[in-house]
Design a protein around this motif. Structure first.
Motif, mmCIF file in Angstrom:
data_model
loop_
_atom_site.group_PDB
_atom_site.id
_atom_site.type_symbol
_atom_site.label_atom_id
_atom_site.label_comp_id
_atom_site.label_asym_id
_atom_site.label_seq_id
_atom_site.Cartn_x
_atom_site.Cartn_y
_atom_site.Cartn_z
ATOM 1 N N GLN A 212 1.409 1.631 -12.311
ATOM 2 C CA GLN A 212 1.131 1.119 -10.969
ATOM 3 C C GLN A 212 1.108 2.243 -9.936
ATOM 4 O OE1 GLN A 212 0.330 -1.771 -9.725
ATOM 5 N NE2 GLN A 212 0.569 -3.142 -11.475
ATOM 6 N N ASP B 143 0.816 -1.214 0.000
ATOM 7 C CA ASP B 143 0.000 0.000 0.000
ATOM 8 C C ASP B 143 0.850 1.264 0.000
ATOM 9 O OD1 ASP B 143 1.021 -0.520 2.488
ATOM 10 O OD2 ASP B 143 -0.722 0.266 3.591
ATOM 11 N N PRO C 47 2.590 3.484 -2.491
ATOM 12 C CA PRO C 47 2.731 3.676 -3.948
ATOM 13 C C PRO C 47 4.030 4.349 -4.368
ATOM 14 C CG PRO C 47 1.170 5.257 -3.034
ATOM 15 C CD PRO C 47 1.507 4.314 -1.933
ATOM 16 N N ASN D 29 -2.302 3.334 -7.679
ATOM 17 C CA ASN D 29 -2.332 3.141 -6.233
ATOM 18 C C ASN D 29 -2.236 4.423 -5.425
ATOM 19 O OD1 ASN D 29 -2.063 0.001 -5.721
ATOM 20 N ND2 ASN D 29 -0.723 0.491 -7.438
#
Length: 795
Positions: free
Chosen positions: A325, A298, A300, A329
């Motif tokens: 990604q 969690d 990022p 996130n």
């Protein structure tokens, strides 16, 4: 051009989540180390030396910032000589750890409470054996004491037993381990193989637990942890060892707190932006980031650092995947902000890989989203990149942006826009005073708003301007100024400020040394550039290296080596490669191929209206080679055309070189007076720069003009004797310059002419000396003598 990752500062997510503090066996070892340090001072009733106190503070900072070590690793770290801890403190720490293990939970609590008693308020006067509550060590002690105070007695016993297992793990495991190198910076530790133990995924960490986990842990589970700790193999920070167990899943037992992760990512991102050498090597950083993602999925920012790591090694797929990604996130309060900056960074990514059309499309999307949300900061970042890509409309966009940036206090973009405007005006041949005035305005903004990166870039721009004007000595001075600016930033822990501009200035110095024949020093400078820029900006020093090798091979008539170097240049700069191949063909005497290569370069550059492919430097060089390779009539036309371009675009060096070629043509046609006057006028600029090959060529041409001016006089005329002796003297100066450049073929030509001129005025001793020197060169090197008739055809 702005830095590729400059928008990174605007990408900080609003992550308000508070992470729980954890009590680990590693932290208990730090507490015991602090207690041992204080106890040693109490025992001897003296204060430690300043050097030892500084080393101890650095050691504690390093241990707090690092991931948890095993006990044997902990001993290895604190035993490092650079911390000056001392053998007595080390022995006392081992003794205290033994007391805790062999005693009971009361011994541990007494050690911690005794250490906490040394905490004092910041207002109290200085005392060498007390700890200020607000210092890093004091904050750490207070956190651990508060954590222990919240535990029940049974939980405290469990913590004590966990520390026993942590201590006994290394005692029972006799396999050798490689310990991380200690140092004041966290990055120096994670570059080595920090060790941790492998546990079954359904069992808790044996050395790191929070309060909730302690509540759920019973006595049986503790004994299971102890047994599994002794039997499971060691896992390094970079990968899992082969595990022979069947159908069992194992995970790493790494105690990376969120604050340690945040520090590591911030440090590596700063290093990747400003000093690549301080960052971890790409493979090691890639493996560590993958492990962090596995432990803290969690977080990022890990993906963005991985994106930067992929960029420096030009890994397209990995960089693109990590960029997506990150924005998938990241937690922005405004979801549309994620879309805007995702489009902006996607455009920067495409610029890095020369995908211009994709970059422009992404920038247009970013501009559209910024207009919808009235985000002026993102909008102007996007427009700055759009100006960089759209060179044909750069001036119009810059002029409209500078005023808006000043109103919005976007001083970095305003300064950058002025520099881009100066760069564009230089290619258009605008007066140099106007260009330097723009850079002065940029300097004023940089000084007022403390923008060190743009300050360095301004110096690099000035070096480039003087280089285009042919003043290589001033370019050398400006490059030295940039490299001697103190660019170390203690707040970042940087030793060097290795940016694009620094790499270019190092290459400028190497080129200057190559121009004056100091090839060994130029090679050393390029070796320094290789060490400072192993990945990022490596194409700059690689191009400089191949050009240096080409020119050296060309001077020594090593045609095959020069051809190979020119072909290698094509991988970096196609136009430069074609230009060097044309020069090689001309030096070999293949005029047809030289003219063909020059025409190919001219067609590749294109018309002036096609600004994207236009470059006055390559155009003028191509015209000059084309003119030298063609016949007299076509040559004169090409020289006049290239002279017009040189005057229009403000390239005085090329104007002087073209005038020398025109003087050669005039001398060949019999216009001696006009040729002499033109050579003398051009020599002022030629001799003010530091290119020995051009200076030697000007001296040889001036010697030819002196001889040609007295050709009609009688052999016994004194003026003829004076002019020929003056010509021999000038040729001697040219020979000295060629010797510095190791141009043996040119030396042979000069010596041949000196022998002929000495024979004409009956200097037989000098003639014999030159003839012998010619014979030695011909015997040692054996160059084909094919340029003499053309070189001295007017004599």
């Amino acid at each position: 051009m702005m830095k590729d990752n400059s928008p990174m500062s605007t990408l900080t997510p609003l992550n308000k989540k508070l992470y729980e503090e954890v009590l680990t066996a590693h932290n208990i070892s730090i507490l015991l180390l602090i207690r041992s340090y204080i106890s040693e001072k109490d025992a001897e009733m003296i204060s430690h030396s300043i050097k030892r106190r500084v080393g101890f503070c650095k050691l504690i900072q390093f241990l707090l910032q690092s991931p948890d070590f095993s006990f044997s690793q902990f001993i290895s770290v604190i035993s490092e000589s650079n911390y000056n801890l001392g053998q007595k403190i080390l022995n006392r720490f081992k003794m205290n750890a033994g007391y805790v293990i062999n005693g009971d939970v009361e011994v541990l609590l007494n050690f911690i409470s005794d250490t906490g008693s040394y905490l004092i308020e910041p207002a109290v006067g200085h005392n060498s054996i007390n700890i200020h509550r607000s210092c890093p060590i004091g904050v750490f002690l207070r956190k651990m004491i508060v954590f222990l105070d919240k535990l029940t007695f049974s939980q405290t016993v469990k913590v004590y037993r966990l520390y026993q297992q942590y201590y006994l793990m290394d005692k029972n495991n006799q396999s050798e381990e490689s310990y991380p190198e200690s140092g004041p910076r966290f990055s120096s530790a994670v570059g080595e193989e920090g060790k941790s133990h492998c546990l079954n995924s359904d069992k808790p960490n044996c050395s790191s637990m929070n309060i909730d986990e302690l509540n759920e842990l019973n006595e049986m589970e503790i004994s299971v942890i102890a047994q599994s700790s002794f039997t499971n193999p060691i896992i390094t920070l970079f990968g899992i060892s082969s595990i022979p167990n069947n159908d069992e899943k194992f995970v790493e037992c790494l105690s990376w707190s969120h604050r340690q992760t945040e520090l590591f990512l911030a440090e590596q991102a700063t290093f990747l932006e400003f000093d690549e050498n301080s960052a971890l090597p790409p493979p090691e950083l890639h493996r560590i980031l993958n492990r962090i993602i596995l432990i803290n999925p969690d977080y990022p920012e890990t993906y963005f650092v991985s994106y930067l790591n992929c960029l420096r090694v030009k890994e397209f797929n990995g960089a693109l995947e990590n960029l997506f990604q990150f924005f998938d996130n990241v937690n922005f309060v405004d979801k549309k902000k994620s879309y805007r900056y995702a489009a902006l960074n996607l455009a920067i990514f495409n610029v890095k890989f020369n995908n211009k059309d994709s970059a422009i499309a992404a920038l247009r999307e970013c501009i559209m989203l910024s207009h919808e949300s009235s985000d002026n900061i993102c909008l102007h970042f996007a427009q700055a990149w759009l100006r960089y890509l759209n060179e044909d409309k750069r001036l119009e966009l810059i002029e409209s942006t500078v005023l808006k940036c000043d109103e919005l206090e976007l001083y970095q973009i305003a300064s950058l826009s002025l520099q881009m405007c100066a760069q564009k005006l230089l290619t258009l041949g605008v007066d140099g005073n106007l260009i330097l005035n723009l850079l002065d305005k940029s300097d004023a903004i940089n000084a007022q708003r403390v923008l060190p990166d743009l300050t360095l870039r301004n110096v690099a721009h000035r070096a480039a301007i003087w280089c285009s004007y042919g003043q290589f000595n001033i370019t050398f001075i400006m490059s030295q100024i940039l490299l001697n600016i103190d660019t170390s930033y203690a707040v970042y822990g940087l030793k060097n400020y290795n940016t694009h501009d620094v790499c270019i200035c190092i290459c400028n110095i190497a080129n200057f040394l190559s121009n004056v024949g100091k090839y060994h020093l130029a090679k050393m400078i390029l070796s320094h550039a290789k060490d400072r820029f192993p990945h990022e900006f490596s194409e700059k020093w690689k191009l400089c290296e191949q050009i240096l090798y080409f020119e050296y091979s060309l001077h020594c008539c090593l045609w095959n080596d020069a051809y190979k170097a020119a072909c290698r240049i094509a991988a970096i700069d196609k136009k430069e490669s074609i230009l060097r191949l044309a020069e090689l063909s001309f030096e070999k005497g293949d005029r047809v191929d030289a003219a063909s290569k020059a025409d190919e370069l001219i067609s590749l550059i294109g018309d002036y209206n096609k600004v994207d492919n236009y470059n006055p430097y390559y155009l003028l060089k191509a015209y000059l080679i084309n003119a030298k390779a063609k016949s007299d009539g076509a040559s004169f036309f090409m020289l006049q055309k290239s002279l017009t371009y040189a005057i229009r675009y403000g390239y005085p060096r090329f104007r002087a070189l073209i005038q020398l070629e025109i003087a050669k043509l005039q001398l060949h046609l019999g216009f001696v007076t006009q040729a002499t006057r033109l050579v003398e006028n051009s020599s002022v600029l030629i001799f003010s720069e530091y290119r020995y090959d051009e200076q030697a060529a000007a001296l040889a041409l001036l010697a030819k003009c002196n001889v040609a001016s007295v050709r009609h006089l009688n052999v016994s005329d004194p003026q003829r004797q004076i002019n020929i002796k003056s010509a021999i003297s000038k040729l001697e100066s040219a020979k000295v310059l060629y010797e510095k450049l190791e141009c043996t073929s040119k030396i042979k030509d000069v010596v041949y002419l000196q022998a002929i001129l000495a024979n004409e005025i009956d200097l037989y001793e000098a003639r014999n000396k030159y003839a012998l020197e010619f014979r030695k060169i011909d015997t040692e090197y054996g160059y084909t003598y094919n340029c003499t008739s053309e070189f001295y055809s007017s004599l």
